[in-house]
Design a protein around this motif. Structure first.
Motif, PDB file in Angstrom:
ATOM      1  N   VAL A 129      14.920   1.420  -2.675  1.00 33.21           N
ATOM      2  CA  VAL A 129      14.370   0.919  -3.747  1.00 33.21           C
ATOM      3  C   VAL A 129      14.718   1.717  -4.769  1.00 33.21           C
ATOM      4  O   VAL A 129      14.719   1.104  -6.146  1.00 33.21           O
ATOM      5  N   ARG A 130      14.267   3.702  -4.650  1.00 35.26           N
ATOM      6  CA  ARG A 130      14.426   4.276  -5.968  1.00 35.26           C
ATOM      7  C   ARG A 130      16.365   3.923  -6.318  1.00 35.26           C
ATOM      8  O   ARG A 130      16.093   4.298  -7.701  1.00 35.26           O
ATOM      9  N   SER A 131      16.840   4.300  -5.625  1.00 35.13           N
ATOM     10  CA  SER A 131      18.153   4.071  -6.263  1.00 35.13           C
ATOM     11  C   SER A 131      19.092   2.940  -6.197  1.00 35.13           C
ATOM     12  O   SER A 131      19.927   3.161  -7.596  1.00 35.13           O
ATOM     13  N   SER A 132      18.786   1.418  -6.038  1.00 30.62           N
ATOM     14  CA  SER A 132      19.121   0.186  -6.370  1.00 30.62           C
ATOM     15  C   SER A 132      19.163  -0.572  -7.527  1.00 30.62           C
ATOM     16  O   SER A 132      18.272  -0.883  -8.082  1.00 30.62           O
ATOM     17  N   LYS A 133      20.763  -0.755  -8.011  1.00 33.68           N
ATOM     18  CA  LYS A 133      20.518  -1.735  -9.378  1.00 33.68           C
ATOM     19  C   LYS A 133      20.058  -3.207  -8.793  1.00 33.68           C
ATOM     20  O   LYS A 133      19.596  -3.811 -10.111  1.00 33.68           O
ATOM     21  N   VAL A 134      20.509  -2.944  -8.171  1.00 30.03           N
ATOM     22  CA  VAL A 134      20.135  -4.098  -7.727  1.00 30.03           C
ATOM     23  C   VAL A 134      19.669  -5.275  -7.314  1.00 30.03           C
ATOM     24  O   VAL A 134      18.592  -4.044  -5.830  1.00 30.03           O
ATOM     25  N   PRO A 135      18.489  -5.705  -7.317  1.00 24.37           N
ATOM     26  CA  PRO A 135      17.209  -6.442  -7.288  1.00 24.37           C
ATOM     27  C   PRO A 135      17.011  -5.636  -4.998  1.00 24.37           C
ATOM     28  O   PRO A 135      18.153  -6.255  -4.951  1.00 24.37           O
ATOM     29  N   VAL A 136      16.028  -5.099  -4.602  1.00 27.34           N
ATOM     30  CA  VAL A 136      15.683  -5.371  -2.897  1.00 27.34           C
ATOM     31  C   VAL A 136      14.569  -6.505  -2.835  1.00 27.34           C
ATOM     32  O   VAL A 136      13.750  -5.405  -3.535  1.00 27.34           O
ATOM     33  N   LEU A 137      14.735  -6.849  -1.647  1.00 29.28           N
ATOM     34  CA  LEU A 137      13.838  -7.836  -0.833  1.00 29.28           C
ATOM     35  C   LEU A 137      13.018  -6.866   0.212  1.00 29.28           C
ATOM     36  O   LEU A 137      14.723  -6.342   1.419  1.00 29.28           O
ATOM     37  N   VAL A 138      12.325  -5.981   0.319  1.00 30.54           N
ATOM     38  CA  VAL A 138      11.804  -5.375   1.505  1.00 30.54           C
ATOM     39  C   VAL A 138      10.961  -6.556   2.535  1.00 30.54           C
ATOM     40  O   VAL A 138      10.147  -7.617   2.072  1.00 30.54           O
ATOM     41  N   VAL A 139      11.386  -6.692   3.478  1.00 27.29           N
ATOM     42  CA  VAL A 139      10.605  -7.139   5.139  1.00 27.29           C
ATOM     43  C   VAL A 139       9.973  -7.040   5.952  1.00 27.29           C
ATOM     44  O   VAL A 139      10.758  -5.808   6.493  1.00 27.29           O
ATOM     45  N   LYS A 140       9.012  -7.086   6.459  1.00 28.90           N
ATOM     46  CA  LYS A 140       8.268  -6.497   7.574  1.00 28.90           C
ATOM     47  C   LYS A 140       8.971  -7.151   8.644  1.00 28.90           C
ATOM     48  O   LYS A 140       9.012  -8.253   8.665  1.00 28.90           O
ATOM     49  N   GLY A 141       9.062  -6.703   9.779  1.00 31.35           N
ATOM     50  CA  GLY A 141       9.028  -6.947  11.395  1.00 31.35           C
ATOM     51  C   GLY A 141       8.046  -7.530  12.441  1.00 31.35           C
ATOM     52  O   GLY A 141       7.785  -7.403  12.880  1.00 31.35           O
ATOM     53  N   ASN A 142       7.618  -8.605  11.180  1.00 29.68           N
ATOM     54  CA  ASN A 142       6.172  -9.212  11.773  1.00 29.68           C
ATOM     55  C   ASN A 142       6.700 -10.311  11.816  1.00 29.68           C
ATOM     56  O   ASN A 142       7.375 -10.951  12.017  1.00 29.68           O
ATOM     57  N   GLU A 143       5.421 -11.052  12.840  1.00 27.96           N
ATOM     58  CA  GLU A 143       5.764 -12.634  13.282  1.00 27.96           C
ATOM     59  C   GLU A 143       5.585 -13.719  11.500  1.00 27.96           C
ATOM     60  O   GLU A 143       5.325 -14.757  11.522  1.00 27.96           O
ATOM     61  N   LEU A 144       5.262 -12.925  10.532  1.00 21.86           N
ATOM     62  CA  LEU A 144       4.809 -13.879   9.570  1.00 21.86           C
ATOM     63  C   LEU A 144       6.322 -14.318   8.808  1.00 21.86           C
ATOM     64  O   LEU A 144       7.531 -14.631   9.057  1.00 21.86           O
ATOM     65  N   ASN A 145       6.036 -15.775   9.076  1.00 16.46           N
ATOM     66  CA  ASN A 145       8.071 -16.668   8.778  1.00 16.46           C
ATOM     67  C   ASN A 145       6.921 -16.653   6.960  1.00 16.46           C
ATOM     68  O   ASN A 145       6.897 -16.672   5.944  1.00 16.46           O
TER      69      ASN A 145
END
Length: 279
Positions: A129-145
């Motif tokens: 997240v700190r280093s990337s110039k490309v957008p970063v999508l962070v997702v959690k390993g949960n059951e949320l669809n």
């Protein structure tokens, strides 16, 4: 064709990132590049060249087998996937790789932080997240669809966030998402009157070359809360937000109250996917 980069370690968090990547790839006709990092190079100085080559060959075959097993998912049917192995572990290099392959988005699975671990060491997700110039999508390993129907852009609407605003609008258009905007009014020195908020928003949308700055102001939701993080969580839960989009400075040298590690903190703790955009 658009490109989505996904770092994987074959965990359930990586599998969740892969499933989200597949959903997005199907929607926008993108290919997925999966990268797995190893630390084989760290032992080269202690071993002979023959041993290193033999070990790399054996491990490459093992990783290829793990990739084959990992990619046996029904949700990948019809999705173009390119595996890529890197012989070093450096999550800061993900940004360079993303630029080298012209990635439009990075998707990372994350466990988040345990309360006791906070402040001790940054997670691998934080490094990206700190280093990337490309957008970063962070997702959690949960059951949320996963859904991308509603994207919430949270900002202090400072002029330096204009580029992030334009990029998230582009992502929303690409994903056919509805955009919501949120300004969080904090107590103390950061508090702003309604008139002052209007001035900030009008300046922002004017500089962003919005065709109707006054109309854009009316689209910004304003809430008062004790912290940015609490405001984000409270509002996103009330509005059924699917993705929280938030700018990040990409460093720890931050003077602006809004950007003091807020993006990394939210990305670590939110069960809702978080899209970070470096400014």
């Amino acid at each position: 064709m658009k490109t989505i980069l996904i770092p994987v370690d074959f965990s359930k968090e990586s599998e969740k990132a892969l499933s989200v990547g597949a959903i997005i790839a199907n929607r926008i006709a993108a290919k997925l590049v999966l990268t797995h990092m190893t630390d084989l190079n760290n032992n080269q100085e202690r071993e002979g060249a023959t041993d290193v080559i033999s070990k790399k060959s054996s491990y490459s075959k093992l990783v290829a087998k793990r990739f084959d097993d990992f990619l046996q998912k029904d949700f990948l049917t019809g999705v173009l996937v390119e595996p890529l192995m890197q012989h070093h572990i450096d999550f800061n290099s993900i940004s360079s790789l993303a630029e080298d392959i012209s990635a439009d988005l990075i998707i990372m699975g994350s466990k988040g932080k345990k309360e006791l671990a906070e402040g001790v060491t940054g997670s691998n997700t934080e490094k990206v997240v700190r280093s990337s110039k490309v957008p970063v999508l962070v997702v959690k390993g949960n059951e949320l669809n996963f859904s991308s129907d509603r994207i919430l852009f949270v900002s202090d609407f400072n002029e330096e966030s204009i580029d992030a605003y334009k990029r998230v609008c582009g992502i929303a258009e690409m994903l056919q998402s509805k955009m919501n905007f949120l300004y969080i009014n904090l107590p103390g020195e950061a508090f702003k009157s309604t008139t002052k908020m209007d001035e900030v928003l009008f300046h922002f949308f004017s500089k962003a070359e919005h065709p109707d700055p006054v109309g854009a102001i009316k689209q910004v939701n304003r809430i008062a809360d004790y912290s940015i993080k609490e405001g984000i969580y409270n509002f996103s839960n009330l509005t059924a937000t699917d993705i929280i989009a938030i700018p990040t400075h990409g460093s720890n040298d931050i003077s602006n109250t809004f950007h003091e590690s807020i993006s990394e903190d939210v990305a670590n703790h939110s069960i809702i996917p978080v899209l970070t955009l470096r400014i």
